[in-house]
Scaffold this motif. Structure first.
Motif, PDB file in Angstrom:
ATOM      1  N   VAL A 127       0.829  -1.211   0.000  1.00  0.00           N
ATOM      2  CA  VAL A 127       0.000   0.000   0.000  1.00  0.00           C
ATOM      3  C   VAL A 127       0.862   1.258   0.000  1.00  0.00           C
ATOM      4  O   VAL A 127       0.491   2.279  -0.596  1.00  0.00           O
ATOM      5  N   ALA A 128       2.033   1.210   0.608  1.00  0.00           N
ATOM      6  CA  ALA A 128       2.932   2.368   0.569  1.00  0.00           C
ATOM      7  C   ALA A 128       3.272   2.745  -0.873  1.00  0.00           C
ATOM      8  O   ALA A 128       3.334   3.930  -1.220  1.00  0.00           O
ATOM      9  N   VAL A 129       3.464   1.736  -1.717  1.00  0.00           N
ATOM     10  CA  VAL A 129       3.780   2.017  -3.121  1.00  0.00           C
ATOM     11  C   VAL A 129       2.529   2.461  -3.876  1.00  0.00           C
ATOM     12  O   VAL A 129       2.603   3.300  -4.781  1.00  0.00           O
ATOM     13  N   MET A 130       1.371   1.941  -3.490  1.00  0.00           N
ATOM     14  CA  MET A 130       0.128   2.440  -4.087  1.00  0.00           C
ATOM     15  C   MET A 130      -0.007   3.946  -3.864  1.00  0.00           C
ATOM     16  O   MET A 130      -0.372   4.700  -4.781  1.00  0.00           O
ATOM     17  N   LEU A 131       0.269   4.376  -2.638  1.00  0.00           N
ATOM     18  CA  LEU A 131       0.188   5.808  -2.322  1.00  0.00           C
ATOM     19  C   LEU A 131       1.155   6.605  -3.177  1.00  0.00           C
ATOM     20  O   LEU A 131       0.828   7.679  -3.682  1.00  0.00           O
ATOM     21  N   MET A 132       2.352   6.083  -3.348  1.00  0.00           N
ATOM     22  CA  MET A 132       3.347   6.765  -4.175  1.00  0.00           C
ATOM     23  C   MET A 132       2.867   6.908  -5.622  1.00  0.00           C
ATOM     24  O   MET A 132       3.006   7.968  -6.246  1.00  0.00           O
ATOM     25  N   LEU A 133       2.280   5.823  -6.150  1.00  0.00           N
ATOM     26  CA  LEU A 133       1.838   5.852  -7.542  1.00  0.00           C
ATOM     27  C   LEU A 133       0.657   6.794  -7.740  1.00  0.00           C
ATOM     28  O   LEU A 133       0.504   7.410  -8.791  1.00  0.00           O
ATOM     29  N   LEU A 134      -0.202   6.899  -6.726  1.00  0.00           N
ATOM     30  CA  LEU A 134      -1.363   7.781  -6.813  1.00  0.00           C
ATOM     31  C   LEU A 134      -1.045   9.230  -6.450  1.00  0.00           C
ATOM     32  O   LEU A 134      -1.814  10.131  -6.777  1.00  0.00           O
ATOM     33  N   SER A 135       0.054   9.455  -5.785  1.00  0.00           N
ATOM     34  CA  SER A 135       0.375  10.774  -5.227  1.00  0.00           C
ATOM     35  C   SER A 135       0.096  11.924  -6.196  1.00  0.00           C
ATOM     36  O   SER A 135       0.499  11.889  -7.353  1.00  0.00           O
ATOM     37  N   PRO A 136      -0.601  12.975  -5.713  1.00  0.00           N
ATOM     38  CA  PRO A 136      -0.848  14.138  -6.556  1.00  0.00           C
ATOM     39  C   PRO A 136       0.441  14.815  -7.034  1.00  0.00           C
ATOM     40  O   PRO A 136       0.425  15.551  -8.013  1.00  0.00           O
ATOM     41  N   ALA A 137       1.553  14.548  -6.340  1.00  0.00           N
ATOM     42  CA  ALA A 137       2.836  15.126  -6.760  1.00  0.00           C
ATOM     43  C   ALA A 137       3.531  14.279  -7.820  1.00  0.00           C
ATOM     44  O   ALA A 137       4.517  14.714  -8.410  1.00  0.00           O
ATOM     45  N   ASN A 138       3.015  13.084  -8.070  1.00  0.00           N
ATOM     46  CA  ASN A 138       3.618  12.168  -9.044  1.00  0.00           C
ATOM     47  C   ASN A 138       2.917  12.377 -10.387  1.00  0.00           C
ATOM     48  O   ASN A 138       1.991  11.662 -10.732  1.00  0.00           O
ATOM     49  N   THR A 139       3.366  13.367 -11.149  1.00  0.00           N
ATOM     50  CA  THR A 139       2.589  13.847 -12.288  1.00  0.00           C
ATOM     51  C   THR A 139       3.113  13.441 -13.666  1.00  0.00           C
ATOM     52  O   THR A 139       2.455  13.698 -14.670  1.00  0.00           O
ATOM     53  N   TYR A 140       4.285  12.814 -13.735  1.00  0.00           N
ATOM     54  CA  TYR A 140       4.883  12.518 -15.048  1.00  0.00           C
ATOM     55  C   TYR A 140       5.081  11.017 -15.263  1.00  0.00           C
ATOM     56  O   TYR A 140       5.666  10.599 -16.252  1.00  0.00           O
ATOM     57  N   MET A 141       4.575  10.214 -14.355  1.00  0.00           N
ATOM     58  CA  MET A 141       4.760   8.766 -14.414  1.00  0.00           C
ATOM     59  C   MET A 141       3.487   8.113 -14.910  1.00  0.00           C
ATOM     60  O   MET A 141       2.439   8.177 -14.252  1.00  0.00           O
ATOM     61  N   THR A 142       3.555   7.482 -16.081  1.00  0.00           N
ATOM     62  CA  THR A 142       2.379   6.814 -16.615  1.00  0.00           C
ATOM     63  C   THR A 142       2.797   5.642 -17.487  1.00  0.00           C
ATOM     64  O   THR A 142       3.905   5.622 -18.030  1.00  0.00           O
ATOM     65  N   GLY A 143       1.915   4.648 -17.577  1.00  0.00           N
ATOM     66  CA  GLY A 143       2.185   3.479 -18.399  1.00  0.00           C
ATOM     67  C   GLY A 143       3.169   2.505 -17.794  1.00  0.00           C
ATOM     68  O   GLY A 143       3.684   1.627 -18.491  1.00  0.00           O
ATOM     69  N   GLN A 144       3.411   2.621 -16.500  1.00  0.00           N
ATOM     70  CA  GLN A 144       4.442   1.802 -15.867  1.00  0.00           C
ATOM     71  C   GLN A 144       3.853   0.576 -15.159  1.00  0.00           C
ATOM     72  O   GLN A 144       2.723   0.586 -14.696  1.00  0.00           O
ATOM     73  N   THR A 145       4.670  -0.461 -15.090  1.00  0.00           N
ATOM     74  CA  THR A 145       4.319  -1.701 -14.412  1.00  0.00           C
ATOM     75  C   THR A 145       5.316  -1.867 -13.281  1.00  0.00           C
ATOM     76  O   THR A 145       6.463  -2.204 -13.507  1.00  0.00           O
ATOM     77  N   VAL A 146       4.896  -1.576 -12.073  1.00  0.00           N
ATOM     78  CA  VAL A 146       5.817  -1.453 -10.943  1.00  0.00           C
ATOM     79  C   VAL A 146       5.779  -2.709 -10.086  1.00  0.00           C
ATOM     80  O   VAL A 146       4.746  -3.059  -9.509  1.00  0.00           O
ATOM     81  N   ALA A 147       6.925  -3.386 -10.005  1.00  0.00           N
ATOM     82  CA  ALA A 147       7.025  -4.590  -9.193  1.00  0.00           C
ATOM     83  C   ALA A 147       7.350  -4.234  -7.752  1.00  0.00           C
ATOM     84  O   ALA A 147       8.249  -3.429  -7.486  1.00  0.00           O
ATOM     85  N   VAL A 148       6.603  -4.812  -6.828  1.00  0.00           N
ATOM     86  CA  VAL A 148       6.892  -4.703  -5.396  1.00  0.00           C
ATOM     87  C   VAL A 148       6.999  -6.137  -4.916  1.00  0.00           C
ATOM     88  O   VAL A 148       6.009  -6.776  -4.572  1.00  0.00           O
ATOM     89  N   ASP A 149       8.233  -6.649  -4.908  1.00  0.00           N
ATOM     90  CA  ASP A 149       8.389  -8.092  -4.959  1.00  0.00           C
ATOM     91  C   ASP A 149       9.545  -8.661  -4.150  1.00  0.00           C
ATOM     92  O   ASP A 149       9.901  -9.822  -4.323  1.00  0.00           O
ATOM     93  N   GLY A 150      10.128  -7.863  -3.281  1.00  0.00           N
ATOM     94  CA  GLY A 150      11.243  -8.373  -2.492  1.00  0.00           C
ATOM     95  C   GLY A 150      12.443  -8.786  -3.330  1.00  0.00           C
ATOM     96  O   GLY A 150      13.299  -9.532  -2.852  1.00  0.00           O
ATOM     97  N   GLY A 151      12.496  -8.311  -4.570  1.00  0.00           N
ATOM     98  CA  GLY A 151      13.634  -8.589  -5.430  1.00  0.00           C
ATOM     99  C   GLY A 151      13.462  -9.716  -6.414  1.00  0.00           C
ATOM    100  O   GLY A 151      14.386 -10.048  -7.158  1.00  0.00           O
ATOM    101  N   VAL A 152      12.261 -10.317  -6.472  1.00  0.00           N
ATOM    102  CA  VAL A 152      12.037 -11.468  -7.361  1.00  0.00           C
ATOM    103  C   VAL A 152      12.404 -11.138  -8.811  1.00  0.00           C
ATOM    104  O   VAL A 152      13.075 -11.922  -9.488  1.00  0.00           O
ATOM    105  N   SER A 153      11.968  -9.971  -9.292  1.00  0.00           N
ATOM    106  CA  SER A 153      12.173  -9.640 -10.700  1.00  0.00           C
ATOM    107  C   SER A 153      13.613  -9.249 -11.016  1.00  0.00           C
ATOM    108  O   SER A 153      13.962  -9.048 -12.176  1.00  0.00           O
ATOM    109  N   ALA A 154      14.474  -9.171  -9.989  1.00  0.00           N
ATOM    110  CA  ALA A 154      15.887  -8.844 -10.229  1.00  0.00           C
ATOM    111  C   ALA A 154      16.688 -10.054 -10.689  1.00  0.00           C
ATOM    112  O   ALA A 154      17.810  -9.909 -11.166  1.00  0.00           O
ATOM    113  N   PHE A 155      16.116 -11.257 -10.535  1.00  0.00           N
ATOM    114  CA  PHE A 155      16.833 -12.468 -10.966  1.00  0.00           C
ATOM    115  C   PHE A 155      17.082 -12.438 -12.468  1.00  0.00           C
ATOM    116  O   PHE A 155      16.184 -12.111 -13.222  1.00  0.00           O
TER     117      PHE A 155
END
Length: 257
Positions: A229-257
């Motif tokens: 949920v902390a990352v959900m807040l970041m993605l929704l943040s009214p100050a986050n105005t130039y980020m779109t079309g992104q697929t953000v992994a919150v995964d403890g590093g799984v996708s770094a393999f």
């Protein structure tokens, strides 16, 4: 309540599906603490009513109604609730979803596959179909679609779920490109297995299964709802105005393999 623009959701009208439990319920509470006005939907009445009662005790402006996200009419009605009650919609979180039991791909049945598409894919399509026009009218907005790590990689024995969550990513990217000029941001969140009712109360609840899932993460544990949920807040943040079309992994590093 912080007045830092990164965490200031005062005046933001936010719709959340699957709001009765898990990520949706926690996000609703976090947004309420930061001043948001809420429109909440869930297919289960009791947890939704309990959440609304808790929020209203804190003087949060909130409306809620039952919503089966596989039904276009019910999704449309939830969006209309935002317009009728609060005059519009600034943010939407298409969060409702279901998993299916571990099943080898060759053993999947059509009904299970269709259910995944109905609840996990059509829900996002229906949501954005009615959320976007409202946001267009007011000159912008933010949409967050909840996908999964199964939306950006293979998910052994979860083929139908993976197909559905990949489709969420495709819808997200397409909507982001279509709506970018209209100042409507659309992103997707892809969590690893986390301690929500879908995991802890479902077919993944036994200790050996959870230990196996935890071992798949470099952090060697499942996610906690508050971390997602902390990352959900970041993605929704009214100050986050130039980020779109992104697929953000919150995964403890799984996708770094």
């Amino acid at each position: 309540m912080s007045h830092d623009p990164l965490l200031d959701f005062r005046g933001q009208r936010v719709l959340i599906t699957g709001a009765g439990s898990g990520f949706g319920a926690l996000l609703a509470q976090q947004l309420a603490e930061r001043g948001a006005t809420l429109v909440l939907g869930d297919i289960q009445a009791a947890p939704l009513e309990a959440l609304v009662e808790t929020l209203r005790e804190r003087d949060v402006a909130v409306q809620a109604q039952l919503c089966d996200v596989a039904s276009e009419a019910q999704v449309r009605a939830l969006v209309r609730q935002a317009e009728q009650s609060f005059g519009g919609l600034d943010m939407a979180v298409n969060n409702a979803g279901i998993a299916h039991p571990f099943t080898a791909l060759e053993q999947l049945d059509e009904a299970s596959f269709d259910r995944q598409i109905a609840v996990n894919v059509k829900s996002v399509l229906f949501g954005m179909k009615y959320q976007i026009p409202l946001m267009q009218q007011q000159g912008g907005g933010a949409i967050l679609n909840i996908s999964s790590m199964a939306g950006i990689g293979g998910a052994p024995k979860l083929a139908a779920y993976a197909a559905a969550k990949h489709a969420v990513v495709g819808l997200t990217r397409t909507a982001a490109v279509e709506q970018a000029r209209r100042n409507i941001r659309v992103n997707a969140l892809c969590p690893y297995y986390s301690h929500t009712p879908m995991v802890d109360d479902g077919g993944l609840a036994d200790a050996s299964t959870q230990a196996m899932l935890a071992s798949g993460s470099p952090m060697k544990r499942l996610g906690r709802p508050e971390e997602i949920v902390a990352v959900m807040l970041m993605l929704l943040s009214p100050a986050n105005t130039y980020m779109t079309g992104q697929t953000v992994a919150v995964d403890g590093g799984v996708s770094a393999f």
